[in-house]
Design a protein around this motif. Structure first.
Motif, mmCIF file in Angstrom:
data_model
loop_
_atom_site.group_PDB
_atom_site.id
_atom_site.type_symbol
_atom_site.label_atom_id
_atom_site.label_comp_id
_atom_site.label_asym_id
_atom_site.label_seq_id
_atom_site.Cartn_x
_atom_site.Cartn_y
_atom_site.Cartn_z
ATOM 1 N N ASP A 49 0.899 -1.490 -0.323
ATOM 2 C CA ASP A 49 -0.059 0.463 0.185
ATOM 3 C C ASP A 49 0.913 1.322 -0.043
ATOM 4 O O ASP A 49 0.488 2.208 -0.593
ATOM 5 N N TYR A 56 -2.408 8.378 -0.245
ATOM 6 C CA TYR A 56 -3.041 8.085 0.701
ATOM 7 C C TYR A 56 -2.641 6.700 1.620
ATOM 8 O O TYR A 56 -2.877 5.197 0.222
ATOM 9 N N ASP A 58 -6.267 3.661 3.795
ATOM 10 C CA ASP A 58 -7.096 3.974 4.679
ATOM 11 C C ASP A 58 -7.075 3.594 6.036
ATOM 12 O O ASP A 58 -6.376 2.022 5.604
ATOM 13 N N ASN A 60 -7.983 1.493 9.814
ATOM 14 C CA ASN A 60 -9.199 1.869 10.840
ATOM 15 C C ASN A 60 -8.667 2.299 12.029
ATOM 16 O O ASN A 60 -7.854 2.490 12.583
ATOM 17 N N ILE A 70 -13.189 4.211 9.326
ATOM 18 C CA ILE A 70 -12.235 3.853 8.425
ATOM 19 C C ILE A 70 -11.806 5.099 8.119
ATOM 20 O O ILE A 70 -12.765 6.109 7.863
ATOM 21 N N ILE A 71 -10.701 5.927 8.160
ATOM 22 C CA ILE A 71 -10.394 7.351 7.196
ATOM 23 C C ILE A 71 -9.001 7.316 6.850
ATOM 24 O O ILE A 71 -8.616 6.709 6.660
ATOM 25 N N ARG A 72 -9.047 8.354 5.426
ATOM 26 C CA ARG A 72 -8.302 8.349 5.212
ATOM 27 C C ARG A 72 -7.175 9.680 5.774
ATOM 28 O O ARG A 72 -7.163 10.314 5.767
#
Length: 348
Positions: A49, A56, A58, A60, A70-72
């Motif tokens: 990733d 970016y 993602d 948890n 989930i935030i980016r």
């Protein structure tokens, strides 16, 4: 001067003794995913990733205080966080680091990012509760959670600097750490701030923020974080703090834990701090509905029913003394060891 980006792998970076560049790391990642243990597979996923074409990742959140989400996060913000950590803790290329945290969460991911970016010589081991067992190597920088620290006290003589996060360090553990030569720091942060934005040395009361971070309070006395190199928007937390100046604060407790008992506002973390060392199982205090008081303060202890010493509650003010004690055989917790208070209360 060239800007350090997420595509850079510092020439000094080593993983388990081997110099690895970007292509080497991707080969290792495929190997981890195909043949590795469960904890290695999450590392393989993260490395692939990290070096893909997206800007970016993602992530948890842990779900300690609410539903996990989930935030980016921008990769460059993670790089900036790593640089701030390196600056604050005076880390240098070639410093020996130990990674023993689950890479599923942000703290474990950031140990890799710090190592790539700062050029650390990193040993990566299984994220178990005894990470230094049978390991006589000397380390300049280590990150652990309190349970790992508690189980590693006799081996910490080989660690120069250590950061501890995830959950608060207990008074008894703090006393044990104060006797050691290891420079130990308790950290403050969350997934949204890309791990820690502040740290305090064992024995100190106030957290000091990392470089390029400004703090303030809102009308609830909760901490507001302005960290433009890490997060685009200002982060408004639910953490009640005492602000000392624009770079230092004392943590008081979470506003969503505050108990309103007969019009008296009680902060569980302050009460738990007074009880620390007097109850030998894990515990917490909380409020449950009461017809007269609105909420009544109760003590919840993990394990079998026990007889508490008469002086257990001596340090507490009269309003802080629990009206009832409950016993729960096993606390439910997140994967990284945080107690799920709300879930336990609902079950009671």
């Amino acid at each position: 001067m060239n800007t350090i980006t997420y595509n850079n792998v510092n020439n000094h970076f080593k993983l388990n003794g081997f110099h690895l560049g970007k292509k080497d790391l991707c080969r290792v990642a495929y190997s981890f995913i195909k043949e590795g243990d469960e904890y290695e597979k999450s590392v393989g996923d993260f490395i692939l990733d990290w070096f893909d074409k997206k800007t970016y990742i993602d992530l948890n959140t842990s779900g300690t205080t609410g539903t996990p989400k989930i935030i980016r996060i921008e990769k460059q913000a993670m790089v900036n966080s790593a640089l701030a950590t390196g600056d604050f803790f005076k880390l240098s290329p070639g410093d020996k680091a130990l990674h023993c945290l689950p890479t599923k969460y942000i703290a474990g991911k950031m140990m890799f990012v710090r190592s790539f970016i700062l050029g650390l010589d990193m040993d990566f081991v299984a994220p178990n509760s005894h990470p230094l067992l049978y390991n006589d190597k000397k380390y300049d920088f280590v990150a652990m959670v309190p349970l790992q620290v508690q189980n590693s006290l006799s081996e910490l003589k080989n660690v120069k600097k250590m950061i501890v996060g995830g959950v608060k360090i207990s008074k008894s553990l703090e006393k044990s750490l104060a006797k050691l030569k290891t420079q130990t720091y308790e950290t403050y942060g969350m997934t949204e701030t890309i791990t820690h934005i502040a740290a305090k040395k064992i024995g100190e009361k106030a957290f000091s923020v990392l470089p390029n971070i400004k703090i303030s309070q809102d009308e609830r006395n909760c901490l507001v974080i302005d960290a433009p190199q890490i997060a685009e928007d200002t982060i408004v937390t639910n953490d009640i703090v005492e602000l000392i100046n624009d770079t230092q604060f004392c943590y008081v407790g979470r506003i969503d834990n505050v108990i309103n008992s007969g019009g008296i506002k009680l902060i569980p973390e302050q009460i738990e701090d007074k009880l620390s060392g007097k109850i030998h199982s894990r515990f917490f205090v909380t409020g449950i509905q009461d017809a007269i008081l609105g909420e009544k303060l109760v003590l919840i202890i993990e394990g079998e029913k026990q007889t508490l010493d008469e002086n257990t509650f001596d340090e507490l003010d009269k309003y802080e003394k629990p009206k009832e004690v409950f016993y729960v055989s096993k606390f439910s917790e997140t994967d990284n060891g945080k107690i799920k208070r709300k879930e336990i209360i609902e079950n009671i």
